[in-house]
Design a protein around this motif. Structure first.
Motif, PDB file in Angstrom:
ATOM      1  N   GLY A  80       0.813  -1.219   0.000  1.00 13.74           N
ATOM      2  CA  GLY A  80       0.000   0.000   0.000  1.00 13.74           C
ATOM      3  C   GLY A  80       0.841   1.260   0.000  1.00 13.74           C
ATOM      4  O   GLY A  80       0.509   2.239  -0.689  1.00 13.74           O
ATOM      5  N   ILE A  81       1.935   1.245   0.752  1.00 17.92           N
ATOM      6  CA  ILE A  81       2.775   2.445   0.843  1.00 17.92           C
ATOM      7  C   ILE A  81       3.553   2.677  -0.448  1.00 17.92           C
ATOM      8  O   ILE A  81       3.644   3.812  -0.938  1.00 17.92           O
ATOM      9  CB  ILE A  81       3.732   2.334   2.049  1.00 17.92           C
ATOM     10  N   PHE A  82       4.088   1.628  -1.039  1.00 16.97           N
ATOM     11  CA  PHE A  82       4.965   1.801  -2.200  1.00 16.97           C
ATOM     12  C   PHE A  82       4.227   1.710  -3.540  1.00 16.97           C
ATOM     13  O   PHE A  82       4.625   2.348  -4.510  1.00 16.97           O
ATOM     14  CB  PHE A  82       6.095   0.776  -2.163  1.00 16.97           C
ATOM     15  N   THR A 119      -4.647   0.412  -5.552  1.00 16.98           N
ATOM     16  CA  THR A 119      -5.074  -0.549  -6.577  1.00 16.98           C
ATOM     17  C   THR A 119      -4.269  -1.839  -6.467  1.00 16.98           C
ATOM     18  O   THR A 119      -4.795  -2.937  -6.682  1.00 16.98           O
ATOM     19  CB  THR A 119      -4.922   0.047  -7.985  1.00 16.98           C
ATOM     20  N   ALA A 120      -2.968  -1.709  -6.128  1.00 20.04           N
ATOM     21  CA  ALA A 120      -2.140  -2.899  -5.930  1.00 20.04           C
ATOM     22  C   ALA A 120      -2.632  -3.694  -4.726  1.00 20.04           C
ATOM     23  O   ALA A 120      -2.687  -4.937  -4.759  1.00 20.04           O
ATOM     24  CB  ALA A 120      -0.680  -2.493  -5.743  1.00 20.04           C
ATOM     25  N   VAL A 121      -3.019  -3.003  -3.650  1.00 22.45           N
ATOM     26  CA  VAL A 121      -3.535  -3.683  -2.461  1.00 22.45           C
ATOM     27  C   VAL A 121      -4.816  -4.439  -2.801  1.00 22.45           C
ATOM     28  O   VAL A 121      -5.037  -5.555  -2.319  1.00 22.45           O
ATOM     29  CB  VAL A 121      -3.793  -2.666  -1.326  1.00 22.45           C
ATOM     30  N   SER A 122      -5.661  -3.861  -3.630  1.00 18.15           N
ATOM     31  CA  SER A 122      -6.908  -4.532  -4.024  1.00 18.15           C
ATOM     32  C   SER A 122      -6.617  -5.871  -4.693  1.00 18.15           C
ATOM     33  O   SER A 122      -7.237  -6.895  -4.362  1.00 18.15           O
ATOM     34  CB  SER A 122      -7.706  -3.641  -4.977  1.00 18.15           C
ATOM     35  N   GLY A 123      -5.692  -5.872  -5.628  1.00 22.52           N
ATOM     36  CA  GLY A 123      -5.324  -7.129  -6.286  1.00 22.52           C
ATOM     37  C   GLY A 123      -4.726  -8.120  -5.307  1.00 22.52           C
ATOM     38  O   GLY A 123      -5.031  -9.323  -5.340  1.00 22.52           O
ATOM     39  N   LEU A 124      -3.871  -7.622  -4.419  1.00 17.41           N
ATOM     40  CA  LEU A 124      -3.220  -8.484  -3.432  1.00 17.41           C
ATOM     41  C   LEU A 124      -4.251  -9.187  -2.552  1.00 17.41           C
ATOM     42  O   LEU A 124      -4.160 -10.398  -2.313  1.00 17.41           O
ATOM     43  CB  LEU A 124      -2.282  -7.632  -2.570  1.00 17.41           C
ATOM     44  N   VAL A 178      -7.809  -6.973   7.090  1.00 14.11           N
ATOM     45  CA  VAL A 178      -8.120  -6.013   8.153  1.00 14.11           C
ATOM     46  C   VAL A 178      -6.976  -5.015   8.336  1.00 14.11           C
ATOM     47  O   VAL A 178      -7.207  -3.843   8.652  1.00 14.11           O
ATOM     48  CB  VAL A 178      -8.446  -6.749   9.478  1.00 14.11           C
ATOM     49  N   LEU A 179      -5.738  -5.446   8.107  1.00 17.28           N
ATOM     50  CA  LEU A 179      -4.623  -4.507   8.192  1.00 17.28           C
ATOM     51  C   LEU A 179      -4.727  -3.439   7.107  1.00 17.28           C
ATOM     52  O   LEU A 179      -4.497  -2.249   7.348  1.00 17.28           O
ATOM     53  CB  LEU A 179      -3.297  -5.267   8.093  1.00 17.28           C
ATOM     54  N   SER A 180      -5.110  -3.865   5.900  1.00 17.20           N
ATOM     55  CA  SER A 180      -5.300  -2.905   4.805  1.00 17.20           C
ATOM     56  C   SER A 180      -6.420  -1.924   5.122  1.00 17.20           C
ATOM     57  O   SER A 180      -6.337  -0.740   4.794  1.00 17.20           O
ATOM     58  CB  SER A 180      -5.605  -3.651   3.501  1.00 17.20           C
ATOM     59  N   LEU A 181      -7.473  -2.440   5.786  1.00 21.02           N
ATOM     60  CA  LEU A 181      -8.597  -1.575   6.165  1.00 21.02           C
ATOM     61  C   LEU A 181      -8.163  -0.520   7.184  1.00 21.02           C
ATOM     62  O   LEU A 181      -8.505   0.662   7.064  1.00 21.02           O
ATOM     63  CB  LEU A 181      -9.726  -2.436   6.724  1.00 21.02           C
ATOM     64  N   VAL A 182      -7.390  -0.938   8.180  1.00 26.61           N
ATOM     65  CA  VAL A 182      -6.938  -0.004   9.218  1.00 26.61           C
ATOM     66  C   VAL A 182      -6.065   1.095   8.620  1.00 26.61           C
ATOM     67  O   VAL A 182      -6.170   2.275   8.992  1.00 26.61           O
ATOM     68  CB  VAL A 182      -6.185  -0.761  10.332  1.00 26.61           C
ATOM     69  N   PHE A 183      -5.195   0.731   7.677  1.00 27.26           N
ATOM     70  CA  PHE A 183      -4.250   1.700   7.112  1.00 27.26           C
ATOM     71  C   PHE A 183      -4.718   2.273   5.764  1.00 27.26           C
ATOM     72  O   PHE A 183      -3.909   2.819   5.016  1.00 27.26           O
ATOM     73  CB  PHE A 183      -2.869   1.055   6.944  1.00 27.26           C
TER      74      PHE A 183
END
Length: 729
Positions: free
Chosen positions: A620-622, A626-631, A707-712
C-alpha cells in the motif's frame, strides 16, 4: 460470561481423586487408588506448568509487539487522516483492546482445558457416559460463552466510549473506522497463537509418533515416551488457545467490517440499526445457551453412539433456532426501511428492509452448517472417502499420501460453490453489507462452535492422562470414544472457520473499498475495482502466492522442530534403554522435550507473521491502493481453497489411521501394529501440520491481510493520492 462461570463452578466440584472403575476392582492392577491419585495430580501439574510457561513466553513476545505496533498505528493513521490525532489514538486503543481480549480469551481457554481434562479422566471412571461427556462439554462451554460474552461486551463498550467523541450520526463513519483496530488486534494475536501453538503441538506430536509408535511400537501417550507430556501440552496451547484467538479474531473482524460498510445506516436508522451486527452476535449467544441444555439435561448422553449425535445436534439445533431469532432481532432493531450507501456506484443509495438483512444472516448460518457437514463427509471414517484412504494403506505409505492429497483437492469443490451462492445471494439482497452480515451468520453460533472445538482437546488430554497414569484400559477406551466424536465435530468446526474466514475477508475487502471511496471523495473505486488494470492484475498473482509461501514456512518450521524432537527422544532411549522396559524404574526427561517445542515455536512464529503483516503494508505504501486490491483478492481466492484442501487431507489421514486401529487382526486392514497401520501412521504424521498448523492458520492469513489494509486505508491514500511512493497509475 456468567453462564461460563456457572459451568466452571460445576466442573470444579469434581475432586481429582482416583476411584475404582467398579466396586469390585482396583483402578490399576497391583496399585492402590491413593498412589494413582498422586500420579494423576503429578501429570496434571506437569501439563499445566508446560502450558503456562509456553503461553507466558508467547504472550510476553506478543505484549512487546502490541506496544510497538500500537505506536505505529497511532503515527500512520494520524498522518494518513491529516494529523487527526483522535482517530489515530482511538484506532491504537481499539487495537490494544482487541489484542488484549484475544490474549485473555486464549489464556482462559488453556486454563479451563487443563483444569478440566484430568476431571474428565476422573469422571470416565464412573459407570455410563453422561458424567464424563458433561465434564468435557461444560469445559468447552466455559471457553465458548466467556469468549463470546467478553468479545461482544468489549466491542460494544468501546463503541459507546468512542460515541462520546463522535455523537453525531454523520461522524459515525469515523467511529466505525476507529473500531477496525479491534479486529486487527484480535487477528494479530491469533496469528501468533495459531502459528506458535500449531508448531508447538505438531513438533511434539510428530516426534512422539515417529520414534514411539513407528520405531519402537509403544502406544500413543505411553508414559515411557519422553515427548508425551509436550504432546498433551500442545493440545492446550494449539487446539484450545490458538483456536480461541482465531475465532475471536473472526468475530471481531466480521463485526468491524459490517459496521464500516453499514455506517451510513445510522443516518436514517439510528444507533440501534447501525449496531445490528453486534446484536446478531448477542442473539446467537442466547440461542447457543438454550440449546446447550439439549446435551447436558434434556437429552443426556447415555451410549457411545450418542456422543457424536449430541455434538452434531448442537450445531444443527442452534442453526435452526437462529432463523426465527435473527428475524425477530431484525424486525425489533431495524426500522421498516433504511438507507445504505452502495459499495459501487456514484451517489447510489439502496433502500433495504429488515427481512432482507435477516435473510443474509440466515444464508450465512445455513451455508456454514452445510460446509461443516460436507467437511464431515470427507473426514469421518463413517463415509466412503476416508475408507478409500484407509484401503490405500494396504500398498504402503506412498499410496496413502496420494489418496489423501486427492481427497483434499476434491473436498474443495462443493464448499466453494456454497460460498459462491452465499456471496451472490447476500450481495444481491443487501450489497456488500449483506456479505458482511452473511459472515456474521456463519459465526452466529460461535459459542457452540467453540464449545465443541474445546471439547475435543479436553477428551484427547483425558485419554493421555489415563494412559500415563496407567489406569484401567476401560477408562482409556471411554475417553478414546469421546475423542473420536470430538475429532469428527472438530473437522466440522474447521469447515465453519474456513468458510467464515472467506466471507469475513471479502467483507473486509468491501470495507476497504468503502473507506478508500470516502477518503478520496469517490475519485477512486466509485465504479468498483478494475481487475484488468496492469497493477491490480499483477498483484492479484502476487496475492495468490502468499498462502503457498506461508504454508511452506509453517510446514518447514514443524519439520525442523520435529527433527529436533525425534533426535531428543531417540537420545533418551539410547542413553537409557531401560525406559522401554514394560515397567521402567525411572521416568523420561519430559522437560527437555517441552523446552524444544517452546523454543522452536517462539522462534519460528515470527517470520510468517512478518510476511503476512508486512506484505499489504509495504504494498500500500509503495504501490498504492489498486495494488492492495489485487493483493487481497488473490490472497483470498488462494487461501480459502488451500485451507480447505490441507485441513481435510489431514483430517482424512488421521481418521483413516483410527479406522485401521479399530479393525481386528484377522480383517483385511490387519489392525493396530500391522504394516498397514504403520503406513497409516506415516500419513497421519504428514497430515498433522496440514490440519493443525498450516491449514487453520491460512484462515488468519486472508483475514489479517484484509483487516490490516482496512486499518491503514487512509494512510495508503495519503501517499500520492493512493498511488504509492512509486506513483504508479
Amino acid at each position: 460470561m456468567l453462564w461460563g462461570l456457572l459451568q466452571f463452578l460445576v466442573i470444579a466440584r469434581i475432586p481429582v481423586k482416583s476411584e475404582p472403575v467398579d466396586e469390585g476392582s482396583s483402578l490399576v492392577s497391583g496399585a492402590n487408588d491413593e498412589a494413582t491419585t498422586r500420579r494423576l495430580i503429578e501429570i496434571y501439574e506437569a501439563i499445566y506448568e508446560g502450558a503456562e510457561s509456553f503461553l507466558k513466553a508467547e504472550y510476553t513476545v506478543c505484549a512487546w509487539f502490541i506496544l510497538v505496533f500500537a505506536a505505529v498505528i497511532f503515527v500512520l493513521v494520524s498522518w494518513g487522516t491529516g494529523w487527526d490525532f483522535a482517530r489515530g489514538l482511538f484506532t491504537a486503543v481499539s487495537f490494544v483492546l482487541g489484542a488484549g481480549t484475544s490474549i485473555v480469551s486464549g489464556y482462559l481457554g488453556m486454563k479451563v482445558a487443563v483444569f478440566s481434562n484430568v476431571r474428565t479422566t476422573v469422571a470416565a471412571q464412573k459407570p455410563g457416559w453422561t458424567a464424563c461427556f458433561n465434564v468435557a462439554f461444560r469445559a468447552g462451554a466455559v471457553m465458548g460463552f466467556a469468549l463470546c460474552g467478553l468479545g461482544i461486551l468489549m466491542l460494544y463498550l468501546t463503541a459507546l466510549a468512542f460515541r462520546v467523541h463522535y455523537p453525531a450520526a454523520d461522524d459515525w463513519i469515523y467511529l466505525t473506522e476507529s473500531l477496525t483496530g479491534y479486529g486487527l488486534g484480535g487477528s494479530s494475536i491469533a496469528m501468533f497463537g495459531r502459528v506458535g501453538g500449531g508448531i508447538y503441538t505438531k513438533a511434539a506430536d510428530v516426534g512422539a509418533d515417529l520414534v514411539g509408535k513407528v520405531v519402537h511400537g509403544i502406544p500413543e501417550d505411553d508414559p515411557r515416551n519422553p515427548a508425551t507430556i509436550a504432546d498433551n501440552v500442545g493440545d492446550n496451547v494449539g487446539d484450545v488457545a490458538g483456536m480461541g484467538s482465531d475465532l475471536f479474531g473472526s468475530f471481531a473482524e466480521s463485526t468491524c467490517a459490517a459496521l464500516v460498510i453499514g455506517s451510513s445506516i445510522g443516518l436514517t436508522g439510528g444507533w440501534d440499526a447501525m449496531v445490528f451486527p453486534i446484536i446478531v452476535s448477542a442473539v446467537g449467544v442466547a440461542v447457543c445457551l438454550i440449546c446447550s441444555f439439549l446435551a447436558t439435561n434434556i437429552l443426556p448422553v447415555k451410549t457411545e453412539a450418542g456422543v457424536e449425535n449430541a455434538l452434531k445436534l448442537q450445531l444443527i439445533s442452534t442453526t435452526i433456532l437462529m432463523i426465527p431469532a435473527v428475524y425477530g432481532a431484525a424486525v425489533g432493531f431495524l426500522p421498516g426501511e433504511f438507507a445504505l450507501n452502495a459499495a459501487v456506484g456514484v451517489d447510489k443509495t439502496l433502500t433495504l428492509h429488515p427481512w432482507e438483512a435477516a435473510v443474509c444472516v440466515i444464508m450465512g448460518a445455513v451455508g456454514g452448517l452445510t460446509i461443516g457437514l460436507l467437511t464431515e463427509y470427507f473426514t469421518s471414517h463413517s463415509y466412503k472417502p476416508v475408507r478409500e484412504v484407509a484401503n490405500s494403506c494396504k500398498t504402503g505409505a506412498a499410496t496413502n499420501i496420494i489418496y489423501g492429497i486427492a481427497l483434499g483437492y476434491k473436498s474443495v469443490i462443493v464448499p466453494v460453490i456454497v460460498l459462491a451462492l452465499v456471496v451472490y445471494g447476500s450481495f444481491t439482497l443487501c450489497d456488500m453489507y449483506g456479505v458482511a452480515l452473511a459472515a456474521i451468520g456463519f459465526l452466529s453460533n460461535l459459542a457452540t462452535g467453540l464449545t465443541i472445538d474445546v471439547y475435543g482437546p479436553v477428551c484427547d488430554n483425558a485419554g493421555g492422562i489415563a494412559e500415563m497414569a496407567e489406569l484401567d484400559p476401560a477408562v482409556r477406551e471411554k475417553t478414546d470414544a469421546l475423542d473420536a466424536a470430538g475429532n469428527t465435530t472438530a473437522a466440522i468446526g474447521k469447515g465453519f472457520a474456513i468458510g467464515s474466514a472467506a466471507l469475513v475477508s471479502l467483507a473486509l475487502f468491501g470495507a476497504f473499498v468503502t473507506r478508500i471511496r470516502h477518503s478520496s471523495n469517490d475519485e477512486l473505486f466509485s465504479l468498483g475495482v478494475n481487475m484488468l488494470e496492469p497493477l491490480t492484475f499483477a498483484f492479484l498473482i502476487v496475492g495468490g502466492m502468499i498462502p503457498f509461501a506461508f504454508a511452506a514456512m509453517t510446514m518447514k518450521s514443524v519439520g525442523e522442530a520435529a527433527m529436533a524432537m525425534v533426535m531428543e527422544v531417540q537420545r533418551q532411549f539410547d542413553e537409557k534403554p531401560h525406559l522401554l522396559d514394560a515397567n521402567p524404574t525411572e521416568r523420561p526427561d519430559y522437560d527437555a522435550c517441552i523446552a524444544i517445542s517452546t523454543k522452536a515455536s517462539l522462534r519460528e512464529m515470527v517470520p510468517p507473521g512478518i510476511m503476512v503483516m508486512g506484505t499489504p503494508l509495504l504494498t500500500g505504501i509503495f504501490f498504492g491502493v489498486t495494488a492492495v486490491s489485487g493483493l487481497l483478492v488473490g490472497s483470498l481466492i488462494a487461501s480459502v481453497q488451500l485451507a480447505i484442501s490441507m485441513s481435510n487431507s489431514g483430517g482424512a489421514w488421521d481418521n483413516a489411521k483410527k479406522y485401521i486401529e479399530k479393525a481386528s487382526p484377522d480383517s483385511d486392514l490387519k489392525g493396530k501394529g500391522s504394516d498397514i497401520h504403520k503406513a497409516a501412521v506415516v500419513g497421519d504424521t504428514v497430515g498433522d501440520p496440514f490440519k493443525d498448523t498450516s491449514g487453520p492458520a491460512l484462515n488468519i492469513v486472508m483475514k489479517l491481510m484484509a483487516v490490516l489494509s482496512l486499518v491503514f486505508a487512509d494512510t495508503f491514500y495519503a501517499v500520492n493520492a493512493g498511488r504509492g511512493v512509486f506513483n504508479l497509475a
